[in-house]
Write a protein that holds these residues in place. Structure first.
Motif, PDB file in Angstrom:
ATOM      1  N   ASP A 217       1.068  -1.036  -0.398  1.00 39.89           N
ATOM      2  CA  ASP A 217      -0.049  -0.347  -0.300  1.00 39.89           C
ATOM      3  C   ASP A 217       0.909   1.396  -0.092  1.00 39.89           C
ATOM      4  OD1 ASP A 217      -1.283   0.103   3.247  1.00 39.89           O
ATOM      5  OD2 ASP A 217       1.017  -0.217   2.477  1.00 39.89           O
ATOM      6  N   ARG A 218       2.265   1.439  -0.379  1.00 38.62           N
ATOM      7  CA  ARG A 218       3.003   2.233   0.106  1.00 38.62           C
ATOM      8  C   ARG A 218       3.458   1.867  -2.117  1.00 38.62           C
ATOM      9  NH1 ARG A 218       2.712   5.645   4.120  1.00 38.62           N
ATOM     10  NH2 ARG A 218       2.759   3.845   6.364  1.00 38.62           N
ATOM     11  N   VAL A 219       3.995   3.712  -2.417  1.00 38.03           N
ATOM     12  CA  VAL A 219       4.154   3.823  -3.797  1.00 38.03           C
ATOM     13  C   VAL A 219       5.359   5.111  -3.147  1.00 38.03           C
ATOM     14  CG1 VAL A 219       1.646   4.337  -4.675  1.00 38.03           C
ATOM     15  CG2 VAL A 219       2.910   6.359  -3.391  1.00 38.03           C
ATOM     16  N   ALA A 220       6.622   5.031  -4.559  1.00 35.49           N
ATOM     17  CA  ALA A 220       7.340   5.720  -4.196  1.00 35.49           C
ATOM     18  C   ALA A 220       7.327   7.128  -4.262  1.00 35.49           C
ATOM     19  CB  ALA A 220       8.789   5.662  -5.030  1.00 35.49           C
ATOM     20  N   ALA A 221       7.568   8.464  -3.778  1.00 32.50           N
ATOM     21  CA  ALA A 221       7.730   9.552  -4.382  1.00 32.50           C
ATOM     22  C   ALA A 221       8.268   9.826  -5.010  1.00 32.50           C
ATOM     23  CB  ALA A 221       7.568   9.881  -2.614  1.00 32.50           C
ATOM     24  N   CYS A 222       7.968  11.306  -5.333  1.00 31.00           N
ATOM     25  CA  CYS A 222       8.723  12.119  -6.156  1.00 31.00           C
ATOM     26  C   CYS A 222       9.274  13.841  -6.323  1.00 31.00           C
ATOM     27  CB  CYS A 222       8.399  12.166  -8.115  1.00 31.00           C
ATOM     28  SG  CYS A 222       9.199  12.750  -9.467  1.00 31.00           S
ATOM     29  N   MET A 223      10.130  14.095  -5.535  1.00 30.98           N
ATOM     30  CA  MET A 223      10.269  15.520  -5.322  1.00 30.98           C
ATOM     31  C   MET A 223       9.990  16.623  -6.896  1.00 30.98           C
ATOM     32  SD  MET A 223      10.549  15.195  -1.983  1.00 30.98           S
ATOM     33  CE  MET A 223      10.292  16.795  -1.396  1.00 30.98           C
ATOM     34  N   LYS A 224       9.755  16.825  -6.966  1.00 28.29           N
ATOM     35  CA  LYS A 224      10.007  17.609  -7.642  1.00 28.29           C
ATOM     36  C   LYS A 224       9.605  19.077  -7.909  1.00 28.29           C
ATOM     37  CE  LYS A 224       4.753  17.324  -9.947  1.00 28.29           C
ATOM     38  NZ  LYS A 224       4.258  16.256 -10.598  1.00 28.29           N
ATOM     39  N   HIS A 225       9.742  20.508  -8.812  1.00 31.65           N
ATOM     40  CA  HIS A 225      10.008  19.472  -9.372  1.00 31.65           C
ATOM     41  C   HIS A 225      11.723  20.990  -9.947  1.00 31.65           C
ATOM     42  CE1 HIS A 225       6.059  20.421 -10.941  1.00 31.65           C
ATOM     43  NE2 HIS A 225       6.488  19.420 -11.912  1.00 31.65           N
ATOM     44  N   TYR A 226      12.896  19.918  -9.551  1.00 32.90           N
ATOM     45  CA  TYR A 226      13.594  20.160  -9.439  1.00 32.90           C
ATOM     46  C   TYR A 226      15.001  21.247 -10.701  1.00 32.90           C
ATOM     47  CZ  TYR A 226      19.131  19.170  -7.474  1.00 32.90           C
ATOM     48  OH  TYR A 226      19.566  20.024  -6.300  1.00 32.90           O
ATOM     49  N   VAL A 227      14.848  22.346 -10.385  1.00 30.48           N
ATOM     50  CA  VAL A 227      14.663  23.615  -9.020  1.00 30.48           C
ATOM     51  C   VAL A 227      14.404  25.092  -9.627  1.00 30.48           C
ATOM     52  CG1 VAL A 227      17.039  23.951  -8.991  1.00 30.48           C
ATOM     53  CG2 VAL A 227      16.123  24.190  -7.116  1.00 30.48           C
ATOM     54  N   GLY A 228      13.210  25.260  -8.697  1.00 36.14           N
ATOM     55  CA  GLY A 228      13.590  26.769  -8.800  1.00 36.14           C
ATOM     56  C   GLY A 228      12.320  26.843  -9.819  1.00 36.14           C
ATOM     57  N   TYR A 229      11.585  26.147 -10.551  1.00 36.85           N
ATOM     58  CA  TYR A 229      10.312  26.202 -11.458  1.00 36.85           C
ATOM     59  C   TYR A 229       8.670  27.866 -10.668  1.00 36.85           C
ATOM     60  CZ  TYR A 229       6.947  23.958 -14.522  1.00 36.85           C
ATOM     61  OH  TYR A 229       6.308  24.009 -15.062  1.00 36.85           O
ATOM     62  N   GLY A 230       9.345  27.742  -9.748  1.00 38.59           N
ATOM     63  CA  GLY A 230       8.142  29.022  -9.703  1.00 38.59           C
ATOM     64  C   GLY A 230       9.105  30.373  -9.201  1.00 38.59           C
ATOM     65  N   ALA A 231      10.370  30.473 -10.144  1.00 41.83           N
ATOM     66  CA  ALA A 231      10.414  31.497  -9.724  1.00 41.83           C
ATOM     67  C   ALA A 231      10.580  31.912 -11.434  1.00 41.83           C
ATOM     68  CB  ALA A 231      11.975  31.485  -9.806  1.00 41.83           C
ATOM     69  N   ALA A 232       9.618  31.987 -12.129  1.00 38.86           N
ATOM     70  CA  ALA A 232       8.958  31.465 -13.976  1.00 38.86           C
ATOM     71  C   ALA A 232       9.078  33.283 -13.903  1.00 38.86           C
ATOM     72  CB  ALA A 232       8.508  31.089 -14.391  1.00 38.86           C
ATOM     73  N   VAL A 233       9.159  33.630 -14.566  1.00 40.63           N
ATOM     74  CA  VAL A 233       9.519  35.745 -14.308  1.00 40.63           C
ATOM     75  C   VAL A 233       8.432  35.304 -15.189  1.00 40.63           C
ATOM     76  CG1 VAL A 233       9.820  37.037 -16.494  1.00 40.63           C
ATOM     77  CG2 VAL A 233      12.555  35.831 -15.651  1.00 40.63           C
TER      78      VAL A 233
END
Ligand code: GLC
Length: 730
Positions: A217-233
């Motif tokens: 009942d478990r899944v692998a996690a995935c840290m995203k999005h590497y990196v700084g995606y939220g800083a888009a101009v």
């Protein structure tokens, strides 16, 4: 006579046998006297991976580096089926809305495990962002609960449902710090604060993977999005980002480090260009920081088509160039496109080394092992019917949705709806809207959703009339407005972040009734609400609450749940203020933080949210005003529930480093506690602050604890609180 090929098969048989005895299914007692102890397990895994590697052809190795998808929502085409049979597909996904049936998934897995030469299982990935079939509130909403325990439980539910249908790998948590509400994907992360993104990202990793991610009942996690995606101009995702090394290390990287420390074994690269290098070719970030400095042992996957995007970014001359740039930068698996097949040519040209390819394969096989895919490649029984939307799962989703709703305004205490209320009118574009599961609704279905109207009606006492029309005897109007799900999410950026104009006009039209109005906002992003605060007595931010929308909303409106949610992303007065966030630098002109035509402060600040009761902060105590460089500091305050209702309060701890070797933010969140107080009850809330938490990156980007003065607050939000001071001394 044992010829070469036979010897290969003998080795293969030993390896597969060894692999399959590798790890008992979690929860199954392992009678095997050669049971792998944690000590030798890791060693045996690497030994088995190495032996498997010696058997793999280059095509099979490159196959492990490829994540293919169905063409759209259709079944896998014959080309992919043949590739699977040849052991040349390491992973499969469909898209954000669909996942394979158990039969399909097992069918494709069987091709890999029983028909390919080496039988290496496929890892199946899917966007399980805030639920699989039972859909929870969007991630930004969840962060407003300030309850990592709730968020972890929500991730557990999502993992349970997803794994039941055969998802091995969830493309979450998204921990992109975001301070620009024009950006469509601000809804998908955990707000403007790096510390909170780290905490909630780690909670999701724990919820998805648990103590043993090979459990059924478990899944692998995935840290995203590497990196700084939220800083888009301009908030326009996938664009250029100009991120100083300091901001990168102080703001955007820490949530990924926290996720890796929590045990996340996959990371997904972002679409943006980081100071001239696309994230998918970002050698410094992937190899230097993530894999070397953070010791990341899992694998890095590109985002969808992102290896191909290197051509569009203009740093790859052709597909082979794109492939070698990405692989050499540390991207182990390519999502969707198959440029990595060209690594054969890159190998021949000498732009890629076989060791680099082998390292990528090793990382992918390691994760497949940790997931238990070698000894449990198939979904053995279908328990989706009892799991999906079960009463227990709906209950968790309802609790989280109610806990995520932020009360921003409540003039004349119009809320909660009282027993004297006899008639409620529920109106507006979102009164009967079922599309309130956000952009990443996975396999959630509209028919699963309890609408605002239905929830209010079914939870109201039978003495209360709930109608969709405003009548003369209507006591209160619940106006449900907001952003449709296609107004936010991937590539859904807005230049105007107000409630859609036609809905504001509708709200204005309600004024003529002279009734108390509660504005319930169904939004993905922080909005500019400055044009509606005068049009409603109460404003409740409901976000996109998911399957249990109506029930959760009713719980809040009727006071069954006393709201304690607080904003984790500032709500600006105008898009002209963006980016506006609490942990800004002071700059050389403290009075400069304003415009000639507008304040520089947001309309509703980080950490702000009202309750149906009130809380008073008093008696700040700071254990001592000088602490040694490696010391700790205890501080506390008394919080009193001064209202007539029991409730929770999220008590926040902020610091300000007054003088540092570099400029420091005017405030930084360093802790919080959610406490429950009965009406009239007082409690002394204590925090322990270690100087390690106050370390700064010096000019050489080394974490150091610098002596000097600090201000500290115990507060109910980022703009007020009890202020004290202390000093770190040599
Ligand atoms: C998308 C998104 C990413 C998602 C992936 C797979 O482009 O950027 O977050 O996990 O593709 O759907």
């Amino acid at each position: 006579m044992l010829n070469n090929r036979n010897i290969q098969f003998v080795i293969l048989a030993i390896t597969i046998l060894g692999l399959s005895s590798c790890k008992p299914q979690s929860g199954e007692k392992n009678e095997d006297k050669f049971a792998l102890t944690p000590l030798n397990y890791a060693h045996k895994i690497s030994a088995k991976i190495d032996s498997l590697l010696t058997l793999m052809t280059l095509e099979e190795k490159l196959g492990q580096l490829s994540q293919l998808n169905n063409a759209g929502d259709k079944h896998i085409d014959s080309v992919t089926i043949n590739a699977i049979r040849k052991g040349e597909v390491g992973s499969l996904l469909i898209n954000r809305r669909n996942f394979y049936s158990i039969e399909e998934r097992n069918f494709y897995q069987k091709l890999a495990v029983e028909e390919s030469r080496l039988g290496i299982p496929i890892i199946f990935g899917h966007d399980v962002i805030h639920g699989f079939r039972t859909i929870f509130p969007t991630s930004l909403a969840q962060s407003c609960t300030w309850s990592p325990d709730l968020v972890e439980k929500g991730a557990e539910v999502a993992a349970r449902e997803a794994a039941a249908q055969g998802v091995d790998w969830a493309f979450a948590p998204m921990v992109d710090v975001a301070r620009d509400p024009r950006w469509g994907r601000i809804a998908e992360g955990y707000g403007e604060d790096s510390y909170l993104n780290a905490i909630f990202g780690a909670a999701v990793v724990q919820g998805y993977q648990g103590a043993d991610m090979s459990a059924t009942d478990r899944v692998a996690a995935c840290m995203k999005h590497y990196v700084g995606y939220g800083a888009a101009v301009g908030g326009r995702g996938k664009q250029f980002t100009d991120i100083s090394k300091r901001t990168l290390h102080e703001v955007y990287l820490p949530p990924f480090k926290a996720g890796v420390e929590q045990g996340a074994l996959t990371v997904m690269t972002a679409f943006n260009d980081i100071n001239g290098t696309p994230a998918t070719a970002y050698t410094y970030g992937i190899r230097e920081v993530l894999k070397k400095e953070y010791g990341f042992k899992g694998f890095v996957v590109s985002d969808w088509d992102a290896v191909k995007h290197l051509l569009w970014h203009g740093i790859a001359a052709d597909t082979t160039d794109a492939a070698q740039l990405a692989l050499n930068a540390g991207v182990d698996m390519e999502m969707k496109t198959i440029f990595y097949k060209k690594l054969k040519e890159a190998l021949a040209e000498g732009t890629v080394a076989i060791e680099t390819i082998d390292d990528a394969v090793r990382r992918i096989l390691y994760v497949k092992y940790k997931l238990g895919l070698f000894n449990r490649p198939y979904v053995k029984k279908d328990n989706t019917k009892e799991l999906f939307l079960s009463a227990a799962h709906r209950k968790e989703a309802r609790e989280m949705a109610a806990a995520s709703m932020v009360l921003l305004q409540n003039n004349n205490n119009v809320l909660p709806v009282t027993a004297t209320t006899k008639s409620i009118a529920v109106v507006g574009a979102f009164a009967n809207e079922r599309d309130v599961m956000g952009w990443w609704k996975s396999t959630g279905k509209f028919e699963d959703v309890i609408t605002a109207f239905d929830g209010i009606k079914s939870n109201a006492s039978n003495k209360v009339a709930v109608t969709d029309k405003i009548m003369a005897d209507t006591d209160i109007i619940i106006a449900c407005l907001g952003e449709p799900s296609h107004y936010f999410g991937e590539s859904r950026h807005r230049a105007d972040i107000t409630i859609p104009a036609e809905q504001v006009e509708f709200l204005k039209s309600l004024q003529k009734h002279n009734k108390p109005i509660v504005l319930v906002v169904f939004n993905g992003r922080p909005l500019d609400l400055s044009n509606v605060t005068e049009l409603a007595q109460s404003i409740l931010i409901a976000w996109h609450p998911g399957s249990e929308t109506g029930n959760a909303l009713a719980d809040v409106l009727f006071g069954y749940h006393n709201p304690y949610a607080k904003l984790t992303a500032s709500f600006p007065r105008s898009v002209g203020q963006v980016p506006v966030y609490y942990s800004r630098r002071n700059s050389g002109n403290p009075n400069g933080n304003k415009y000639v035509d507008l304040s520089g402060e947001p309309l509703f600040p980080f950490g702000f949210g009202l309750s149906y009761t009130t809380f008073e902060y008093s008696a700040l105590e700071i254990e001592k005003n000088k602490i040694p460089v490696n010391g700790t500091l205890k501080l506390s305050a008394i919080i009193t529930n001064t209202g007539d209702k029991d409730g929770y309060e999220v008590v926040q701890l902020y610091v300000r480093d007054l003088v540092g070797s570099t400029t420091r933010p005017v405030k930084e969140l360093k802790g919080f506690q959610k406490i429950r107080l009965k009406s009239g009850e007082s409690k002394r809330v204590s925090f322990t602050l270690s100087t390690k938490e106050l370390a700064v990156l010096n000019k050489n980007f080394e974490p150091v604890i610098e002596p000097g003065g600090f201000h500290v607050w115990i507060a109910s939000n980022s703009t007020e609180g009890l202020q004290g001071e202390f000093e770190i001394v040599e």
